[in-house]
Design a protein around this motif. Structure first.
Motif, PDB file in Angstrom:
ATOM      1  N   MET A   1      -2.908   8.686  -5.906  1.00 40.33           N
ATOM      2  CA  MET A   1      -2.517   7.475  -6.537  1.00 40.33           C
ATOM      3  C   MET A   1      -2.460   6.283  -5.492  1.00 40.33           C
ATOM      4  SD  MET A   1       1.167   6.456  -8.388  1.00 40.33           S
ATOM      5  CE  MET A   1       1.338   7.653  -9.126  1.00 40.33           C
ATOM      6  N   ALA A   2      -3.984   6.437  -4.985  1.00 38.34           N
ATOM      7  CA  ALA A   2      -4.283   5.281  -4.109  1.00 38.34           C
ATOM      8  C   ALA A   2      -4.133   4.071  -4.368  1.00 38.34           C
ATOM      9  CB  ALA A   2      -5.567   5.648  -2.969  1.00 38.34           C
ATOM     10  N   GLY A   3      -3.699   3.020  -3.736  1.00 40.21           N
ATOM     11  CA  GLY A   3      -3.721   1.451  -4.206  1.00 40.21           C
ATOM     12  C   GLY A   3      -2.590   1.256  -4.987  1.00 40.21           C
ATOM     13  N   SER A   4      -1.532   2.064  -4.842  1.00 37.72           N
ATOM     14  CA  SER A   4      -0.414   1.939  -5.446  1.00 37.72           C
ATOM     15  C   SER A   4       0.506   0.861  -4.869  1.00 37.72           C
ATOM     16  CB  SER A   4       0.496   3.338  -6.080  1.00 37.72           C
ATOM     17  OG  SER A   4      -0.115   3.889  -6.716  1.00 37.72           O
ATOM     18  N   PHE A   5       1.529   0.084  -5.792  1.00 35.65           N
ATOM     19  CA  PHE A   5       2.313  -0.778  -4.973  1.00 35.65           C
ATOM     20  C   PHE A   5       3.345  -1.156  -5.782  1.00 35.65           C
ATOM     21  CE2 PHE A   5      -0.934  -3.488  -7.066  1.00 35.65           C
ATOM     22  CZ  PHE A   5      -0.222  -4.311  -7.327  1.00 35.65           C
ATOM     23  N   LEU A   6       4.622  -1.448  -5.236  1.00 34.76           N
ATOM     24  CA  LEU A   6       5.717  -1.954  -6.002  1.00 34.76           C
ATOM     25  C   LEU A   6       5.762  -3.448  -5.856  1.00 34.76           C
ATOM     26  CD1 LEU A   6       8.402   0.497  -4.704  1.00 34.76           C
ATOM     27  CD2 LEU A   6       7.173   0.589  -6.871  1.00 34.76           C
ATOM     28  N   ARG A   7       5.962  -4.144  -6.939  1.00 35.43           N
ATOM     29  CA  ARG A   7       6.175  -5.533  -7.366  1.00 35.43           C
ATOM     30  C   ARG A   7       7.581  -5.855  -7.725  1.00 35.43           C
ATOM     31  NH1 ARG A   7       3.720 -10.296  -6.916  1.00 35.43           N
ATOM     32  NH2 ARG A   7       4.394 -11.847  -8.550  1.00 35.43           N
ATOM     33  N   VAL A   8       8.091  -6.708  -6.711  1.00 34.37           N
ATOM     34  CA  VAL A   8       9.485  -7.284  -6.875  1.00 34.37           C
ATOM     35  C   VAL A   8       9.383  -8.176  -8.028  1.00 34.37           C
ATOM     36  CG1 VAL A   8      11.737  -8.248  -5.944  1.00 34.37           C
ATOM     37  CG2 VAL A   8      10.215  -6.658  -4.683  1.00 34.37           C
ATOM     38  N   VAL A   9      10.007  -7.914  -9.176  1.00 34.21           N
ATOM     39  CA  VAL A   9      10.059  -9.126 -10.275  1.00 34.21           C
ATOM     40  C   VAL A   9      11.356  -9.609 -10.540  1.00 34.21           C
ATOM     41  CG1 VAL A   9       8.126  -7.735 -11.403  1.00 34.21           C
ATOM     42  CG2 VAL A   9      10.395  -7.149 -12.146  1.00 34.21           C
ATOM     43  N   ASN A  17       4.750  -7.796  -3.098  1.00 33.68           N
ATOM     44  CA  ASN A  17       4.220  -6.745  -3.287  1.00 33.68           C
ATOM     45  C   ASN A  17       4.170  -5.717  -2.133  1.00 33.68           C
ATOM     46  OD1 ASN A  17       3.480  -7.858  -5.776  1.00 33.68           O
ATOM     47  ND2 ASN A  17       1.344  -8.037  -5.424  1.00 33.68           N
ATOM     48  N   ILE A  18       4.582  -4.325  -2.238  1.00 39.62           N
ATOM     49  CA  ILE A  18       4.700  -3.630  -1.128  1.00 39.62           C
ATOM     50  C   ILE A  18       3.978  -2.547  -1.421  1.00 39.62           C
ATOM     51  CG2 ILE A  18       6.416  -2.225  -0.105  1.00 39.62           C
ATOM     52  CD1 ILE A  18       8.046  -4.585  -2.404  1.00 39.62           C
ATOM     53  N   PRO A  19       2.855  -2.184  -0.800  1.00 37.44           N
ATOM     54  CA  PRO A  19       1.889  -1.141  -0.820  1.00 37.44           C
ATOM     55  C   PRO A  19       2.478   0.180  -0.474  1.00 37.44           C
ATOM     56  CG  PRO A  19       0.714  -3.055   0.203  1.00 37.44           C
ATOM     57  CD  PRO A  19       2.260  -3.483   0.146  1.00 37.44           C
ATOM     58  N   LEU A  93       8.441  -3.068 -10.113  1.00 38.26           N
ATOM     59  CA  LEU A  93       7.656  -2.168 -11.062  1.00 38.26           C
ATOM     60  C   LEU A  93       6.559  -1.819 -10.320  1.00 38.26           C
ATOM     61  CD1 LEU A  93       7.000  -5.161 -14.209  1.00 38.26           C
ATOM     62  CD2 LEU A  93       8.336  -2.976 -14.066  1.00 38.26           C
ATOM     63  N   LEU A  94       6.180  -0.358 -10.786  1.00 37.42           N
ATOM     64  CA  LEU A  94       5.086   0.251  -9.938  1.00 37.42           C
ATOM     65  C   LEU A  94       3.753  -0.005 -10.727  1.00 37.42           C
ATOM     66  CD1 LEU A  94       4.118   2.523  -7.976  1.00 37.42           C
ATOM     67  CD2 LEU A  94       4.603   4.097  -9.824  1.00 37.42           C
ATOM     68  N   PHE A  95       2.679  -0.489  -9.765  1.00 39.47           N
ATOM     69  CA  PHE A  95       1.437  -0.590 -10.159  1.00 39.47           C
ATOM     70  C   PHE A  95       0.563   0.186  -9.443  1.00 39.47           C
ATOM     71  CE2 PHE A  95       3.512  -4.701 -11.025  1.00 39.47           C
ATOM     72  CZ  PHE A  95       2.781  -5.178 -12.457  1.00 39.47           C
ATOM     73  N   ALA A  96      -0.623   0.662 -10.314  1.00 35.90           N
ATOM     74  CA  ALA A  96      -1.648   1.669  -9.589  1.00 35.90           C
ATOM     75  C   ALA A  96      -3.118   0.897  -9.858  1.00 35.90           C
ATOM     76  CB  ALA A  96      -1.671   2.781 -10.189  1.00 35.90           C
ATOM     77  N   GLY A  97      -3.618   0.988  -8.718  1.00 33.66           N
ATOM     78  CA  GLY A  97      -5.087   0.320  -8.584  1.00 33.66           C
ATOM     79  C   GLY A  97      -6.007   1.117  -9.293  1.00 33.66           C
ATOM     80  N   GLY A 149       6.903   3.539   8.490  1.00 31.03           N
ATOM     81  CA  GLY A 149       6.252   2.810   7.352  1.00 31.03           C
ATOM     82  C   GLY A 149       6.613   1.635   7.014  1.00 31.03           C
ATOM     83  N   PRO A 150       6.591   0.456   7.781  1.00 31.85           N
ATOM     84  CA  PRO A 150       7.006  -0.687   7.539  1.00 31.85           C
ATOM     85  C   PRO A 150       6.036  -1.363   6.294  1.00 31.85           C
ATOM     86  CG  PRO A 150       5.481  -0.796   9.301  1.00 31.85           C
ATOM     87  CD  PRO A 150       5.823   0.679   9.240  1.00 31.85           C
ATOM     88  N   ALA A 151       6.718  -2.130   5.259  1.00 31.70           N
ATOM     89  CA  ALA A 151       6.256  -2.336   3.935  1.00 31.70           C
ATOM     90  C   ALA A 151       5.336  -3.706   4.214  1.00 31.70           C
ATOM     91  CB  ALA A 151       7.330  -2.429   2.973  1.00 31.70           C
ATOM     92  N   ASP A 152       4.209  -3.524   3.962  1.00 33.71           N
ATOM     93  CA  ASP A 152       3.240  -4.722   3.879  1.00 33.71           C
ATOM     94  C   ASP A 152       3.509  -5.357   2.458  1.00 33.71           C
ATOM     95  OD1 ASP A 152       0.642  -2.742   5.247  1.00 33.71           O
ATOM     96  OD2 ASP A 152       2.362  -4.020   6.461  1.00 33.71           O
ATOM     97  N   VAL A 153       3.488  -6.773   2.704  1.00 32.16           N
ATOM     98  CA  VAL A 153       3.825  -7.693   1.447  1.00 32.16           C
ATOM     99  C   VAL A 153       2.769  -8.620   1.321  1.00 32.16           C
ATOM    100  CG1 VAL A 153       6.365  -7.087   1.635  1.00 32.16           C
ATOM    101  CG2 VAL A 153       5.320  -9.205   2.531  1.00 32.16           C
ATOM    102  N   ILE A 154       2.591  -9.309   0.262  1.00 34.32           N
ATOM    103  CA  ILE A 154       1.675 -10.430   0.039  1.00 34.32           C
ATOM    104  C   ILE A 154       2.857 -11.556  -0.734  1.00 34.32           C
ATOM    105  CG2 ILE A 154      -0.177  -9.276  -0.546  1.00 34.32           C
ATOM    106  CD1 ILE A 154       0.012 -10.176  -3.371  1.00 34.32           C
TER     107      ILE A 154
END
Length: 260
Positions: A1-9, A17-19, A93-97, A149-154
């Motif tokens: 599930m490469a490219g998956s991330f969680l988005r805070v809605v 977005n947290i990869p 929400l969980l998203f997958a690229g 595993g620090p979370a990367d965000v945008i």
């Protein structure tokens, strides 16, 4: 599930977005973890997401108020794209690229991958996902311990994927005939506000948002509007859009066109 991330809605970290990274565990809590949430209803160390057998698994860490997935209280749950995780006042929400428009996947394959309510996660390379990320990644938690595993965000603003040309046309309502071109990856619809400012008095000021992660990954999300958001005539909190789909807000109907 490469490219998956969680988005805070929803919640204090709205828009982040947290990869998710296969070799790292994402710990979420109020005082301890990679993703810290300022919410009294969240335990100090509330839950975590781990990678196991090619899937991401959500585990509650004995929290006081519990963790839910799609409204159901869980102790452990295998996550699928589109799942909604709720803890305290925060929803993610969980998203997958998916690998699209890069030559590795045909248009038919991309269409098939986008179908069926996000049932199967796609694949993406870091390069294909790069347009989503800010040039400088932000660490949550600030412990400096890279092994955790620090979370990367945008930031809250999404960049429009390169080469994507999309417009919204008003096909019914007071603003009929108006066309709004996408210039960013998140397009807000509202009453005289946002990227799509409508005159309709039945539209909430912050009614809904369209979030673009790729040509086949375009999502419509209601923002707690008074009268709801409709996707192809059906009221929905979250839905995946395709070219030609209609969006209903108040007495206004808009049509999405994604041009090749």
């Amino acid at each position: 599930m490469a490219g998956s991330f969680l988005r805070v809605v929803s919640g204090s970290r709205l828009g982040l977005n947290i990869p998710l990274k296969p070799k790292e565990t994402l710990v979420i809590g109020r005082r301890e973890g990679n993703l810290l949430l300022d919410d009294a209803l969240i335990s100090g160390k509330h839950c975590q997401v781990v990678h196991r057998n090619g899937e991401y698994v959500l585990q509650d860490l004995g929290s006081t108020n519990g963790t839910t997935v799609d409204g159901r209280l869980v102790r452990e749950h295998v996550l699928k794209p589109g799942n909604e995780i709720a803890l305290g006042s925060t929803r993610l929400l969980l998203f997958a690229g998916t690998e699209i428009d890069g030559g590795a996947t045909t248009s038919d394959e991309a269409e098939a991958a986008a179908a069926s309510a996000l049932a199967e996660p796609g694949r993406t390379s870091e390069a294909n996902l790069a347009w989503l990320l800010d040039e400088e990644l932000v660490e949550l938690g600030g412990s400096g311990d890279r092994t955790r595993g620090p979370a990367d965000v945008i930031g809250q603003e999404l960049r429009l994927p390169p080469g994507l040309n999309a417009v919204l046309e008003v096909i019914a309502g007071q603003d009929i005939g108006k066309v709004y071109r996408f210039t960013r990856g998140n397009v807000h619809i509202g009453r005289r506000a946002g990227e799509v400012p409508l005159s309709d008095g039945e539209v909430s000021r912050r009614h809904s948002v369209i979030e673009v992660f790729g040509r086949e990954m375009i999502f419509l999300r209601d923002l707690g509007s008074t009268n709801g958001t409709y996707h192809n005539g059906k009221r929905t909190p979250v839905g995946r859009l395709r070219t030609g789909d209609t969006i209903g807000v108040g007495k206004t109907v808009l049509k999405l066109q994604v041009k090749k």
